[in-house]
Motif scaffolding. Structure first.
Motif, short mmCIF file in Angstrom:
data_model
loop_
_atom_site.label_atom_id
_atom_site.label_comp_id
_atom_site.label_asym_id
_atom_site.label_seq_id
_atom_site.Cartn_x
_atom_site.Cartn_y
_atom_site.Cartn_z
N SER A 1 20.69 -5.69 37.92
CA SER A 1 21.82 -5.32 37.05
C SER A 1 21.56 -5.75 35.60
O SER A 1 22.13 -5.17 34.68
N ASP A 2 20.69 -6.77 35.41
CA ASP A 2 20.41 -7.25 34.05
C ASP A 2 19.11 -6.65 33.49
O ASP A 2 18.51 -7.19 32.57
N TYR A 3 18.69 -5.49 34.06
CA TYR A 3 17.43 -4.91 33.59
C TYR A 3 17.56 -4.53 32.12
O TYR A 3 18.57 -3.92 31.72
N PRO A 4 16.55 -4.89 31.29
CA PRO A 4 16.67 -4.64 29.83
C PRO A 4 16.99 -3.18 29.51
O PRO A 4 16.23 -2.28 29.86
N ALA A 5 18.13 -2.96 28.84
CA ALA A 5 18.62 -1.59 28.61
C ALA A 5 17.73 -0.81 27.65
O ALA A 5 17.65 0.41 27.71
N GLU A 6 17.07 -1.55 26.73
CA GLU A 6 16.27 -0.83 25.71
C GLU A 6 14.93 -0.37 26.26
O GLU A 6 14.25 0.45 25.63
N ARG A 7 14.58 -0.82 27.45
CA ARG A 7 13.27 -0.48 28.02
C ARG A 7 13.25 0.98 28.49
O ARG A 7 14.20 1.43 29.13
N ARG A 8 12.19 1.72 28.15
CA ARG A 8 12.03 3.09 28.63
C ARG A 8 11.10 3.09 29.84
O ARG A 8 10.55 2.05 30.20
N ALA A 9 10.87 4.28 30.44
CA ALA A 9 10.03 4.34 31.64
C ALA A 9 8.55 4.26 31.31
O ALA A 9 7.81 3.44 31.86
N LEU A 10 8.11 5.11 30.35
CA LEU A 10 6.66 5.26 30.16
C LEU A 10 6.21 5.26 28.70
O LEU A 10 5.17 4.70 28.37
N ILE A 11 7.02 5.90 27.84
CA ILE A 11 6.61 6.02 26.43
C ILE A 11 7.65 5.30 25.57
O ILE A 11 8.84 5.64 25.62
N PRO A 12 7.21 4.27 24.83
CA PRO A 12 8.17 3.48 24.04
C PRO A 12 9.08 4.36 23.20
O PRO A 12 8.62 5.29 22.53
N PHE A 13 10.38 4.09 23.26
CA PHE A 13 11.45 4.74 22.48
C PHE A 13 11.66 6.23 22.83
O PHE A 13 12.53 6.87 22.25
#
Ligand code: NDP
Length: 253
Positions: free
Chosen positions: A239-251
């Motif tokens: 539930s606390d997974y970093p929200a700004e993190r994307r799957a594969l390609i930054p941003f």
């Protein structure tokens, strides 16, 4: 010597199959690792599976390099060396670094990966060593070679570093999953896949061949859907997974 016509047709056909598989993988997660599940037939110990399936690639490519009737040029040595650097690690070191006690993979996954590796290594080995040279000596100073090799090197470092972080999460008694941190994990959930994709895009650029391009397309086809699946899975599990993190390609993705 130019490759026969069927070779280009086969390379395009192989790429078209990759696109179909990518679409399929958006709906069906490949059943190994965290996405492993029952119903895929007999299983094999994960470490042994990795060892067997990944050994195909360096053995086929080196076999073609060895039987090539042409005297090897410097570029052939460079390309064979890069392939061996990646696949020597993937086949004969990586499986022994995994904390995979008790973990298994379906034999069918291993079999499909063996076919994938056999075709990719055959297409690339035939093009580079048997029907080459793809380029003359002037390619040694061509920017595509330099940029391709730089991309390959950067991708290799990112892939190795990210896999090392993941493997380190299971050190000691841990057997489950944790939120990975450090390196490019601050931006994406699967920097190991991003590194692998960069490597084979660099390879495609450096070899400037249809065979190299088809391998890059297959790598994206395999790993982009899996990165999306991993990312979804992390967000469901933590539930606390970093929200700004994307799957594969930054941003971006
Ligand atoms: P994953 O990222 O799914 O897993 C890598 C290893 O780390 C596995 O042993 C996994 O365990 C473990 N792990 C992953 N995440 C965590 C976590 N959060 N906490 C604890 N342990 C974790 O990669 P893959 O197994 O799919 O791939 C391995 C390598 O093979 C990668 O470098 C990838 O780029 C490459 N590859 C290349 C392909 C290509 O088409 N060229 C295709 C597939 C892989 P577990 O297995 O138990 O989940």
């Amino acid at each position: 010597m130019n490759p026969p016509n069927w070779f280009d047709v086969a390379s395009w056909g192989w790429m078209a199959l990759a696109v179909l598989i990518a679409v399929l993988l958006l709906f069906v997660d490949a059943p190994y690792g965290r996405h492993g599940r029952r119903g895929w037939g007999p299983e094999i110990q994960a470490r042994l599976g990795w060892l067997i399936m990944e050994s195909v690639s360096p053995l086929v490519l080196l076999g073609l390099f060895a039987i090539s009737l042409r005297p090897a040029e410097p570029l052939s040595w460079i390309f064979a060396g890069l392939w061996l650097l990646h696949y020597g690690h993937r086949a004969w070191i990586f499986p022994f670094r995994l904390h995979s006690k008790g973990r298994r993979m379906p034999v069918v996954v291993m079999g499909m990966a063996m076919c994938f590796n056999a075709v990719n290594a055959s297409l690339n080995g035939l093009r580079l060593f048997v029907w080459g040279p793809v380029h003359d000596a002037s390619w040694l100073t061509d920017p595509r070679l330099g940029i391709g090799l730089a991309l390959f090197a950067a991708g290799l470092v990112v892939n190795l570093h990210s896999d090392t972080i993941l493997i380190g999460l299971r050190r000691g008694a841990e057997s489950g999953y944790q939120v990975p941190r450090g390196g490019l994990f601050c931006w994406v959930s699967c920097p190991n896949y991003l590194g692998e994709i960069l490597e084979w895009c660099g390879w495609a650029l450096a070899t400037w061949s249809l065979a190299g391009l088809s391998f890059a397309v297959w790598t994206v086809a395999n790993l982009a859907p899996r990165a999306l699946a991993h990312h979804r899975w992390y967000k469901q599990q933590f539930s606390d997974y970093p929200a700004e993190r994307r799957a594969l390609i930054p941003f971006v993705l």
